[in-house]
Design an enzyme around this catalytic site. Sequence first.
Site, PDB file in Angstrom:
ATOM      1  N   ASP A   1      -4.847   3.455  -1.757  1.00 21.58           N
ATOM      2  CA  ASP A   1      -5.711   3.760  -0.909  1.00 21.58           C
ATOM      3  C   ASP A   1      -6.536   4.949  -0.795  1.00 21.58           C
ATOM      4  O   ASP A   1      -5.858   5.852  -0.602  1.00 21.58           O
ATOM      5  CB  ASP A   1      -5.230   3.700   0.667  1.00 21.58           C
ATOM      6  CG  ASP A   1      -4.887   1.997   1.062  1.00 21.58           C
ATOM      7  OD1 ASP A   1      -6.067   1.370   1.021  1.00 21.58           O
ATOM      8  OD2 ASP A   1      -4.068   1.850   1.701  1.00 21.58           O
TER       9      ASP A   1
ATOM     10  N   MET B   1      -9.337   7.711   0.173  1.00 21.35           N
ATOM     11  CA  MET B   1      -9.979   8.170   1.365  1.00 21.35           C
ATOM     12  C   MET B   1     -10.691   9.582   1.079  1.00 21.35           C
ATOM     13  O   MET B   1      -9.900  10.321   0.660  1.00 21.35           O
ATOM     14  CB  MET B   1      -9.021   7.961   2.397  1.00 21.35           C
ATOM     15  CG  MET B   1      -8.181   6.921   2.608  1.00 21.35           C
ATOM     16  SD  MET B   1      -7.344   6.756   4.114  1.00 21.35           S
ATOM     17  CE  MET B   1      -6.677   5.236   4.280  1.00 21.35           C
TER      18      MET B   1
ATOM     19  N   SER C   1       2.932  -0.716   6.205  1.00 19.80           N
ATOM     20  CA  SER C   1       4.025  -0.686   7.211  1.00 19.80           C
ATOM     21  C   SER C   1       5.079  -1.581   7.082  1.00 19.80           C
ATOM     22  O   SER C   1       6.113  -1.634   6.951  1.00 19.80           O
ATOM     23  CB  SER C   1       3.804  -0.009   8.603  1.00 19.80           C
ATOM     24  OG  SER C   1       2.330  -0.484   9.009  1.00 19.80           O
TER      25      SER C   1
ATOM     26  N   MET D   1     -12.266   4.226  -0.196  1.00 16.97           N
ATOM     27  CA  MET D   1     -12.921   4.278   1.041  1.00 16.97           C
ATOM     28  C   MET D   1     -13.626   5.613   1.078  1.00 16.97           C
ATOM     29  O   MET D   1     -13.355   6.619   1.624  1.00 16.97           O
ATOM     30  CB  MET D   1     -11.731   4.217   2.148  1.00 16.97           C
ATOM     31  CG  MET D   1     -11.309   2.606   2.306  1.00 16.97           C
ATOM     32  SD  MET D   1      -9.689   2.555   3.227  1.00 16.97           S
ATOM     33  CE  MET D   1      -8.615   3.034   1.676  1.00 16.97           C
TER      34      MET D   1
ATOM     35  N   SER E   1       0.707  -1.244  -0.108  1.00 13.82           N
ATOM     36  CA  SER E   1      -0.185   0.093  -0.010  1.00 13.82           C
ATOM     37  C   SER E   1       0.816   1.247  -0.072  1.00 13.82           C
ATOM     38  O   SER E   1       1.535   1.338   1.037  1.00 13.82           O
ATOM     39  CB  SER E   1      -0.872   0.151   1.261  1.00 13.82           C
ATOM     40  OG  SER E   1      -1.405   1.239   1.308  1.00 13.82           O
TER      41      SER E   1
ATOM     42  N   MET F   1     -11.310  -6.471   5.493  1.00 18.05           N
ATOM     43  CA  MET F   1     -10.423  -5.322   6.268  1.00 18.05           C
ATOM     44  C   MET F   1     -10.178  -5.991   7.561  1.00 18.05           C
ATOM     45  O   MET F   1     -11.160  -6.442   8.502  1.00 18.05           O
ATOM     46  CB  MET F   1     -11.124  -4.001   6.389  1.00 18.05           C
ATOM     47  CG  MET F   1     -11.462  -3.283   5.250  1.00 18.05           C
ATOM     48  SD  MET F   1     -10.148  -2.683   4.709  1.00 18.05           S
ATOM     49  CE  MET F   1      -9.165  -1.873   5.907  1.00 18.05           C
TER      50      MET F   1
ATOM     51  N   ASP G   1      -6.390  -6.811   4.057  1.00 15.66           N
ATOM     52  CA  ASP G   1      -6.000  -5.158   4.419  1.00 15.66           C
ATOM     53  C   ASP G   1      -6.049  -4.791   5.575  1.00 15.66           C
ATOM     54  O   ASP G   1      -7.038  -4.670   6.390  1.00 15.66           O
ATOM     55  CB  ASP G   1      -6.643  -4.541   3.389  1.00 15.66           C
ATOM     56  CG  ASP G   1      -6.110  -2.937   3.113  1.00 15.66           C
ATOM     57  OD1 ASP G   1      -5.202  -2.740   3.707  1.00 15.66           O
ATOM     58  OD2 ASP G   1      -6.590  -2.426   2.508  1.00 15.66           O
TER      59      ASP G   1
ATOM     60  N   HIS H   1      -1.184  -1.333  -4.266  1.00 16.49           N
ATOM     61  CA  HIS H   1      -2.328  -0.983  -3.799  1.00 16.49           C
ATOM     62  C   HIS H   1      -2.592   0.536  -3.433  1.00 16.49           C
ATOM     63  O   HIS H   1      -1.735   1.088  -2.661  1.00 16.49           O
ATOM     64  CB  HIS H   1      -2.701  -1.874  -2.311  1.00 16.49           C
ATOM     65  CG  HIS H   1      -3.644  -1.496  -1.693  1.00 16.49           C
ATOM     66  ND1 HIS H   1      -5.031  -2.343  -2.012  1.00 16.49           N
ATOM     67  CD2 HIS H   1      -4.017  -0.962  -0.599  1.00 16.49           C
ATOM     68  CE1 HIS H   1      -6.009  -2.055  -1.205  1.00 16.49           C
ATOM     69  NE2 HIS H   1      -5.502  -1.122  -0.414  1.00 16.49           N
TER      70      HIS H   1
ATOM     71  N   HIS I   1      -8.311   0.852  -3.981  1.00 18.54           N
ATOM     72  CA  HIS I   1      -9.417   0.709  -2.866  1.00 18.54           C
ATOM     73  C   HIS I   1     -10.118   2.096  -2.489  1.00 18.54           C
ATOM     74  O   HIS I   1      -9.472   2.888  -1.884  1.00 18.54           O
ATOM     75  CB  HIS I   1      -8.573   0.250  -1.851  1.00 18.54           C
ATOM     76  CG  HIS I   1      -9.281  -0.199  -0.377  1.00 18.54           C
ATOM     77  ND1 HIS I   1      -8.726  -0.351   0.794  1.00 18.54           N
ATOM     78  CD2 HIS I   1     -10.587  -0.416  -0.138  1.00 18.54           C
ATOM     79  CE1 HIS I   1      -9.533  -0.583   1.848  1.00 18.54           C
ATOM     80  NE2 HIS I   1     -10.664  -0.510   1.082  1.00 18.54           N
TER      81      HIS I   1
END
Length: 226
Positions: free
Chosen positions: A39, A41, A200, A72, A12, A141, A177, A37, A70
């Site tokens: 993310d 948001m 991370s 969100m 990610s 998730m 994830d 990936h 992804h």
Amino acid sequence: MTFDRTVKIAPSILSADFANFGAEIRAIEAQGADWVHVDVMDGHFVPNLTFGPPAVKAFRPHVKTFMDVHLMISPVDPYIEAYADAGADMITAHVEAGPHVHRTMQAIKATGKMAGVALNPGTPAEAVAPLLDLVDMVLVMTVNPGFGGQSFIESGVEKTRQIREMIGNRPVHIQIDGGVTPQTAPLVVEAGADVLVAGSAVFRGGSVDRPDVYGTNMAAIREAVG
Ligand code: DX5
Ligand code: ZN
């Protein structure tokens, strides 16, 4: 893309250097990332803000593997075409993002992209049962979405097992994830997951000047799942 259940690692880029995305994407791919990936948001569905379609479009030329976006965000339907045009290979939206998740999946498929459906930790496996003939992936998730670096929520392991059973021999991936590490990855792979997102655990300790650390971190996850 031909379907298979071999374990894939999808770093990610939420954990990458935000001033250096092109080089970060090239570095993780050179070190063996299977997918990238992204993310997205919106500060509404989740308490954080990241990438609009122009940012995703800027990542696209750097991604040689597979760009897994992804979302969100809520509402999600008005933005599907924009993320498809930005070059996503897979678009994943949440069951919890609106009242018409089936329509959302139809809308993603109508763009010609692959479709994923995501469940938050508080949502039961059954929520995706009516969608399994329509989607290419279920995203389980294992943290509450919004931030990288949170710890793995164990109930995702049993949920993964249930979803794997429900999928049967359909060509549907299971992605995990949140909080994926060499310690938690074997639990979800054993339960039936095949795509592991890791932020991370991949980027920790590395940089574009020390990309070998990304490779070592991914190797540790691969070795842990055998
Ligand atoms: C969380 C995001 C994740 C996140 C994972 O809302 O969907 O993709 O970046 O980060 P780690 O692997 O650090 O838990
Ligand atoms: Zn994600």
